[in-house]
Write a protein that holds these residues in place. Sequence first.
Motif, mmCIF file in Angstrom:
data_model
loop_
_atom_site.group_PDB
_atom_site.id
_atom_site.type_symbol
_atom_site.label_atom_id
_atom_site.label_comp_id
_atom_site.label_asym_id
_atom_site.label_seq_id
_atom_site.Cartn_x
_atom_site.Cartn_y
_atom_site.Cartn_z
ATOM 1 N N ASP A 417 -10.505 14.918 28.960
ATOM 2 C CA ASP A 417 -10.453 15.876 30.054
ATOM 3 C C ASP A 417 -10.087 17.240 29.468
ATOM 4 O O ASP A 417 -9.545 17.330 28.370
ATOM 5 C CB ASP A 417 -9.404 15.445 31.081
ATOM 6 C CG ASP A 417 -9.801 14.151 31.778
ATOM 7 O OD1 ASP A 417 -10.992 13.805 31.748
ATOM 8 O OD2 ASP A 417 -8.900 13.483 32.335
ATOM 9 N N ARG A 418 -10.362 18.302 30.186
ATOM 10 C CA ARG A 418 -10.135 19.646 29.639
ATOM 11 C C ARG A 418 -8.637 19.981 29.632
ATOM 12 O O ARG A 418 -8.041 20.170 30.689
ATOM 13 C CB ARG A 418 -10.907 20.670 30.449
ATOM 14 C CG ARG A 418 -10.975 22.059 29.812
ATOM 15 C CD ARG A 418 -11.881 22.970 30.613
ATOM 16 N NE ARG A 418 -11.979 24.305 30.031
ATOM 17 C CZ ARG A 418 -12.846 24.662 29.104
ATOM 18 N NH1 ARG A 418 -13.710 23.759 28.651
ATOM 19 N NH2 ARG A 418 -12.885 25.886 28.621
ATOM 20 N N PRO A 419 -8.009 20.081 28.446
ATOM 21 C CA PRO A 419 -6.570 20.370 28.396
ATOM 22 C C PRO A 419 -6.277 21.810 28.810
ATOM 23 O O PRO A 419 -6.965 22.747 28.389
ATOM 24 C CB PRO A 419 -6.210 20.155 26.916
ATOM 25 C CG PRO A 419 -7.368 19.406 26.327
ATOM 26 C CD PRO A 419 -8.565 19.824 27.112
ATOM 27 N N GLN A 420 -5.243 21.981 29.627
ATOM 28 C CA GLN A 420 -4.820 23.298 30.084
ATOM 29 C C GLN A 420 -3.491 23.666 29.409
ATOM 30 O O GLN A 420 -2.603 22.824 29.265
ATOM 31 C CB GLN A 420 -4.637 23.303 31.602
ATOM 32 C CG GLN A 420 -5.879 22.901 32.384
ATOM 33 C CD GLN A 420 -6.985 23.931 32.314
ATOM 34 O OE1 GLN A 420 -6.719 25.133 32.297
ATOM 35 N NE2 GLN A 420 -8.224 23.470 32.296
ATOM 36 N N ILE A 421 -3.372 24.921 28.992
ATOM 37 C CA ILE A 421 -2.156 25.425 28.371
ATOM 38 C C ILE A 421 -1.559 26.515 29.259
ATOM 39 O O ILE A 421 -2.267 27.429 29.697
ATOM 40 C CB ILE A 421 -2.436 26.020 26.970
ATOM 41 C CG1 ILE A 421 -2.923 24.938 26.011
ATOM 42 C CG2 ILE A 421 -1.189 26.725 26.414
ATOM 43 C CD1 ILE A 421 -1.866 23.970 25.573
ATOM 44 N N GLY A 422 -0.245 26.443 29.506
ATOM 45 C CA GLY A 422 0.449 27.484 30.254
ATOM 46 C C GLY A 422 1.897 27.555 29.796
ATOM 47 O O GLY A 422 2.732 26.780 30.250
ATOM 48 N N ILE A 423 2.194 28.478 28.881
ATOM 49 C CA ILE A 423 3.521 28.563 28.286
ATOM 50 C C ILE A 423 4.128 29.923 28.622
ATOM 51 O O ILE A 423 3.531 30.965 28.348
ATOM 52 C CB ILE A 423 3.467 28.407 26.752
ATOM 53 C CG1 ILE A 423 2.675 27.149 26.367
ATOM 54 C CG2 ILE A 423 4.879 28.337 26.173
ATOM 55 C CD1 ILE A 423 2.453 27.019 24.881
ATOM 56 N N VAL A 424 5.321 29.899 29.206
ATOM 57 C CA VAL A 424 6.061 31.127 29.496
ATOM 58 C C VAL A 424 7.387 31.032 28.758
ATOM 59 O O VAL A 424 8.258 30.237 29.117
ATOM 60 C CB VAL A 424 6.294 31.305 31.010
ATOM 61 C CG1 VAL A 424 7.113 32.582 31.272
ATOM 62 C CG2 VAL A 424 4.969 31.366 31.754
ATOM 63 N N THR A 425 7.535 31.840 27.703
ATOM 64 C CA THR A 425 8.745 31.815 26.889
ATOM 65 C C THR A 425 9.766 32.792 27.463
ATOM 66 O O THR A 425 9.430 33.954 27.730
ATOM 67 C CB THR A 425 8.424 32.210 25.433
ATOM 68 O OG1 THR A 425 7.392 31.360 24.949
ATOM 69 C CG2 THR A 425 9.648 32.081 24.550
ATOM 70 N N PRO A 426 11.010 32.368 27.684
ATOM 71 C CA PRO A 426 12.032 33.288 28.207
ATOM 72 C C PRO A 426 12.190 34.521 27.325
ATOM 73 O O PRO A 426 11.960 34.477 26.113
ATOM 74 C CB PRO A 426 13.305 32.435 28.209
ATOM 75 C CG PRO A 426 12.814 31.024 28.292
ATOM 76 C CD PRO A 426 11.531 31.007 27.522
ATOM 77 N N ALA A 427 12.625 35.622 27.931
ATOM 78 C CA ALA A 427 12.747 36.886 27.204
ATOM 79 C C ALA A 427 13.690 36.770 26.020
ATOM 80 O O ALA A 427 13.438 37.347 24.952
ATOM 81 C CB ALA A 427 13.232 37.976 28.155
ATOM 82 N N ALA A 428 14.779 36.025 26.163
ATOM 83 C CA ALA A 428 15.741 35.884 25.074
ATOM 84 C C ALA A 428 15.178 35.095 23.907
ATOM 85 O O ALA A 428 15.780 35.066 22.831
ATOM 86 C CB ALA A 428 17.019 35.206 25.584
ATOM 87 N N GLN A 429 14.016 34.471 24.117
ATOM 88 C CA GLN A 429 13.420 33.652 23.068
ATOM 89 C C GLN A 429 12.092 34.239 22.577
ATOM 90 O O GLN A 429 11.317 33.561 21.921
ATOM 91 C CB GLN A 429 13.206 32.234 23.602
ATOM 92 C CG GLN A 429 14.500 31.572 24.049
ATOM 93 C CD GLN A 429 14.272 30.390 24.965
ATOM 94 O OE1 GLN A 429 13.147 29.925 25.117
ATOM 95 N NE2 GLN A 429 15.335 29.918 25.595
ATOM 96 N N GLY A 430 11.821 35.484 22.911
ATOM 97 C CA GLY A 430 10.617 36.149 22.438
ATOM 98 C C GLY A 430 9.757 36.716 23.527
ATOM 99 O O GLY A 430 9.070 37.716 23.330
#
Length: 453
Positions: A417-430
């Motif tokens: 199946d088509r893999p979806q990526i959605g990553i939100v890195t906190p501000a303190a971590q970049g």
Amino acid sequence: MQHAHRYTRLTALALGITGALALGQVHASGFQLKENSVKAQGRAFAGTGVAAGDTSVVANNPAAMTQFEGTTVQTDVTVIDLNARFEGGGYDLIGRPLTGGDGGEAGDVTPVPAMSLIHKFNNGLTVGAMVSAPFGLKTEYEPGWVGRYYAAKSELKTVDLTLSAAFELVPDHLSVGGGIIWEKAEAELSKTVDFGAILFGQLPPAARPTAPAFARPQGSDGFAKVEGDDTGMGWVIGVNFRPNDKLAIGLSHRSEIDHDLSGTVDWTVPAAVAGGPLGATPLFKDGRALAKLTTPSVTTVSVEYKFNDQFSLLADYAETDWSSLQEIRIDFANPDADSVEHFGWDTTRFMSLGAEYKLNDAWTLRAGYAYDETPTTYATRTPRLPDEDRKWYSIGATWNFSEQLEFSFAYTRIEPDRPQIGIVTPAAQGGQRLFGSYDSNVNLFGASAQYHF
């Protein structure tokens, strides 16, 4: 410096040994490899614990070894051609688009060999040995790609030596077996580090609009690589029940194997950063990296039904217990940089149905279909593991060259199946954000030879 400490904890963690647990390629559950038998591949790995004439049962179900006579040696090679290309983009800490391309072809063409041997004594005792690779492979992206702050190269290699023995409790009807497993694991993980974002995070808010280019997000890219290895011990047990000449039922269980991966972290720090306060902190110095890794247990039920001397139907149902991967705690040389990554993986199921047809004395044909679940979810999926549920379509054949020698071939097409990526890195971590999906598929090409004497 507090921002640097907080950011480095996640930086080291994201590219550390944790990544080794998320770099299986999209052709198998998590980072699991099934490719230890070309015959089984031709049936989409249906009947792995009961099918006669396949010495891979040394590792798949030792109890089935009693079906052999004399000595049999088998060599298998499967070439895995993974195609995975990212489509998407992202933003840095201050909302600017992440620069870079799509990373190119993240997959690779990788051969996976296996070798097994079985010998049956006159008293009914059967022993076997097998060298195989049950977990591993790699993904690698082009330098400077849009997701470089999450992954560059991810590679895990495992090699198993399995030594098994089996005995018939009821001749021709019931046998039991077990074995010990020695496993060697090696991991290499790397990624780009946004030192510009680290510097930017240390500036007072009033000074950030006039910050020099090297002290802004994406302004000072560095690099970090972690390598580690370890050996561990496990076991496998099995039962093979054959109530009549038509039906065979197998049950096997492979244990978890614990690893204490020990290695190093290698930092490449830009000159503009190395000459400043960050260059002096021990958080960016090369040093030790340690982590615990547990490969999962696998329980498999295999069934074969022979309708006649020519046609057989086979099936497998396997559960891989990924609950052993709830979190990974990383121990770096600097205790302030230790951290924990939460995965929350759970049990996955692999279901396959296959058939064999004996065309004549020289040729046996095979085909199969399988459905394989992934332990990942949208919330935990990263570019190191663009993994999703997948379907297997397999065909194969065996050519009996002589009474002692045979050759087998197989081809498998895997459609995830088509893999979806959605990553939100906190501000303190970049503060980076990455969104997109993967267009992926896998081709497996297998060839093997078996000699009986």
